[in-house]
Motif scaffolding. Structure first.
Motif, PDB file in Angstrom:
ATOM      1  N   TYR A   1       1.142  -1.233   0.014  1.00  0.00           N
ATOM      2  CA  TYR A   1       0.105   0.027   0.294  1.00  0.00           C
ATOM      3  C   TYR A   1       0.917   0.870   0.011  1.00  0.00           C
ATOM      4  CZ  TYR A   1       0.326   2.187   4.703  1.00  0.00           C
ATOM      5  OH  TYR A   1       0.902   2.602   5.688  1.00  0.00           O
ATOM      6  N   GLN A   2       2.222   0.935   0.447  1.00  0.00           N
ATOM      7  CA  GLN A   2       2.947   1.956   0.551  1.00  0.00           C
ATOM      8  C   GLN A   2       2.828   2.555  -0.700  1.00  0.00           C
ATOM      9  OE1 GLN A   2       5.177   1.608   3.512  1.00  0.00           O
ATOM     10  NE2 GLN A   2       4.349   2.603   5.098  1.00  0.00           N
ATOM     11  N   ASN A   3       3.149   1.870  -2.012  1.00  0.00           N
ATOM     12  CA  ASN A   3       3.922   1.516  -2.820  1.00  0.00           C
ATOM     13  C   ASN A   3       3.414   2.776  -4.125  1.00  0.00           C
ATOM     14  OD1 ASN A   3       6.400   0.463  -2.199  1.00  0.00           O
ATOM     15  ND2 ASN A   3       5.561  -1.705  -3.094  1.00  0.00           N
ATOM     16  N   PHE A   4       1.764   2.369  -3.472  1.00  0.00           N
ATOM     17  CA  PHE A   4       0.734   3.276  -4.144  1.00  0.00           C
ATOM     18  C   PHE A   4      -0.275   4.370  -3.995  1.00  0.00           C
ATOM     19  CE2 PHE A   4      -2.904   0.313  -3.918  1.00  0.00           C
ATOM     20  CZ  PHE A   4      -2.567  -0.686  -3.878  1.00  0.00           C
ATOM     21  N   GLY A   5      -0.034   3.549  -3.016  1.00  0.00           N
ATOM     22  CA  GLY A   5      -0.985   4.383  -1.696  1.00  0.00           C
ATOM     23  C   GLY A   5      -2.870   4.391  -2.013  1.00  0.00           C
ATOM     24  N   TYR A   6      -3.079   4.509  -0.832  1.00  0.00           N
ATOM     25  CA  TYR A   6      -5.175   4.336  -1.146  1.00  0.00           C
ATOM     26  C   TYR A   6      -5.091   6.243  -1.409  1.00  0.00           C
ATOM     27  CZ  TYR A   6      -4.941  -0.312   0.509  1.00  0.00           C
ATOM     28  OH  TYR A   6      -4.406  -2.118   0.881  1.00  0.00           O
ATOM     29  N   ASP A   7      -5.698   6.384  -2.628  1.00  0.00           N
ATOM     30  CA  ASP A   7      -5.790   8.000  -2.702  1.00  0.00           C
ATOM     31  C   ASP A   7      -7.492   7.699  -2.614  1.00  0.00           C
ATOM     32  OD1 ASP A   7      -6.025  10.463  -3.313  1.00  0.00           O
ATOM     33  OD2 ASP A   7      -5.611  10.306  -5.051  1.00  0.00           O
ATOM     34  N   TYR A   8      -8.213   7.913  -1.228  1.00  0.00           N
ATOM     35  CA  TYR A   8      -9.689   7.882  -1.255  1.00  0.00           C
ATOM     36  C   TYR A   8     -10.068   6.497  -1.990  1.00  0.00           C
ATOM     37  CZ  TYR A   8      -9.998  12.328  -0.379  1.00  0.00           C
ATOM     38  OH  TYR A   8      -9.577  13.497   0.208  1.00  0.00           O
ATOM     39  N   GLY A   9      -9.065   4.850  -2.026  1.00  0.00           N
ATOM     40  CA  GLY A   9     -10.163   3.595  -1.566  1.00  0.00           C
ATOM     41  C   GLY A   9     -11.047   3.827  -1.154  1.00  0.00           C
ATOM     42  N   HIS A  10     -12.195   3.117  -1.113  1.00  0.00           N
ATOM     43  CA  HIS A  10     -13.192   1.990  -0.523  1.00  0.00           C
ATOM     44  C   HIS A  10     -13.897   0.683  -1.056  1.00  0.00           C
ATOM     45  CE1 HIS A  10     -14.483   4.921  -3.996  1.00  0.00           C
ATOM     46  NE2 HIS A  10     -15.374   3.727  -4.386  1.00  0.00           N
ATOM     47  N   ILE A  11     -14.710   0.845  -0.255  1.00  0.00           N
ATOM     48  CA  ILE A  11     -15.155  -0.063  -0.191  1.00  0.00           C
ATOM     49  C   ILE A  11     -17.243  -0.325  -0.050  1.00  0.00           C
ATOM     50  CG2 ILE A  11     -16.222  -2.396   1.018  1.00  0.00           C
ATOM     51  CD1 ILE A  11     -13.309  -2.373   1.969  1.00  0.00           C
ATOM     52  N   HIS A  12     -17.753  -0.254  -1.058  1.00  0.00           N
ATOM     53  CA  HIS A  12     -19.742  -0.225  -1.429  1.00  0.00           C
ATOM     54  C   HIS A  12     -19.567  -1.293  -0.424  1.00  0.00           C
ATOM     55  CE1 HIS A  12     -19.979   2.593  -4.446  1.00  0.00           C
ATOM     56  NE2 HIS A  12     -18.362   2.291  -5.126  1.00  0.00           N
ATOM     57  N   LEU A  13     -20.463  -1.205   0.351  1.00  0.00           N
ATOM     58  CA  LEU A  13     -21.321  -1.629   1.181  1.00  0.00           C
ATOM     59  C   LEU A  13     -22.626  -2.502   1.202  1.00  0.00           C
ATOM     60  CD1 LEU A  13     -19.083  -1.223   3.352  1.00  0.00           C
ATOM     61  CD2 LEU A  13     -20.238  -2.020   5.742  1.00  0.00           C
ATOM     62  N   ASN A  14     -23.061  -1.622  -0.392  1.00  0.00           N
ATOM     63  CA  ASN A  14     -23.865  -2.904  -0.851  1.00  0.00           C
ATOM     64  C   ASN A  14     -23.672  -2.666  -2.121  1.00  0.00           C
ATOM     65  OD1 ASN A  14     -23.306   0.600  -0.368  1.00  0.00           O
ATOM     66  ND2 ASN A  14     -25.711   0.380  -1.760  1.00  0.00           N
ATOM     67  N   ASP A  15     -24.424  -3.669  -3.036  1.00  0.00           N
ATOM     68  CA  ASP A  15     -24.632  -4.189  -4.395  1.00  0.00           C
ATOM     69  C   ASP A  15     -25.581  -3.822  -5.145  1.00  0.00           C
ATOM     70  OD1 ASP A  15     -25.228  -6.325  -3.375  1.00  0.00           O
ATOM     71  OD2 ASP A  15     -24.181  -6.729  -4.434  1.00  0.00           O
ATOM     72  N   TYR A  16     -26.963  -2.935  -4.468  1.00  0.00           N
ATOM     73  CA  TYR A  16     -28.126  -2.791  -4.285  1.00  0.00           C
ATOM     74  C   TYR A  16     -28.518  -1.642  -3.944  1.00  0.00           C
ATOM     75  CZ  TYR A  16     -29.376  -5.111  -0.475  1.00  0.00           C
ATOM     76  OH  TYR A  16     -29.054  -5.614   0.578  1.00  0.00           O
TER      77      TYR A  16
END
Length: 167
Positions: A28-43
């Motif tokens: 993760y330090q190589n590319f970082g998380y630029d507002y990486g996110h997980i949607h907790l719903n798929d509908y």
């Protein structure tokens, strides 16, 4: 169910502790998380019972990170985002943000949010009052489409997401 937004991180997930997998990703330090996110719903979420269940899942992920905070990287921000959209239903998303080489926007600062309520539905407000008692920070705002937004964080997880609260 989780929908991983960033295909670069998809390969690092090993199972049920999705957020811990994100934080333990050695690269993760190589590319970082630029507002990486997980949607907790798929509908589309439209009923409070469904929305509440997804927010509960989000809070469980935050509590899990809190329980394993000593194993997490030092520099990161994590928060939940809930938006009650008129046309698309409710969105429940968990964000992780780290310093990264793609942008100079770390740390994120959501000073346009505050503890001033922007929702009037008593069942939602009562629910979030309990979350505050459980140690969560709850912040409210109205987006540019005049839709209520909520940020959920925990003071023991990562760096603050609001540097100075507006009143």
């Amino acid at each position: 169910s989780f929908i991983i937004s960033n295909p670069l991180t998809r390969q690092y997930f090993s199972g049920r502790h999705t957020v811990l997998d994100l934080l333990h990703n050695r690269d993760y330090q190589n590319f970082g998380y630029d507002y990486g996110h997980i949607h907790l719903n798929d509908y589309v979420l439209t009923r409070w019972k469904e929305i509440k269940a997804h927010i509960e899942a989000l809070c469980r992920q935050l509590k899990l990170v809190k329980d394993y905070i000593n194993e997490c990287p030092r520099t990161f921000q994590m928060w939940g985002y809930v938006c009650f959209q008129r046309e698309y239903g409710c969105q429940v998303i968990l964000y992780i943000h780290t310093p990264n080489s793609d942008a100079n926007d770390y740390p994120a600062d959501f000073s346009n949010f505050s503890s001033v309520l922007t929702i009037s539905k008593s069942e939602i407000l009562n629910y979030f009052q309990v979350k505050v008692k459980d140690g969560f920070n709850i912040y409210y705002s109205i987006n540019c489409d005049d839709e209520p937004e909520i940020l959920i964080s925990h003071s023991e997880i990562g760096e603050p997401i609001i540097m100075r609260e507006r009143r």
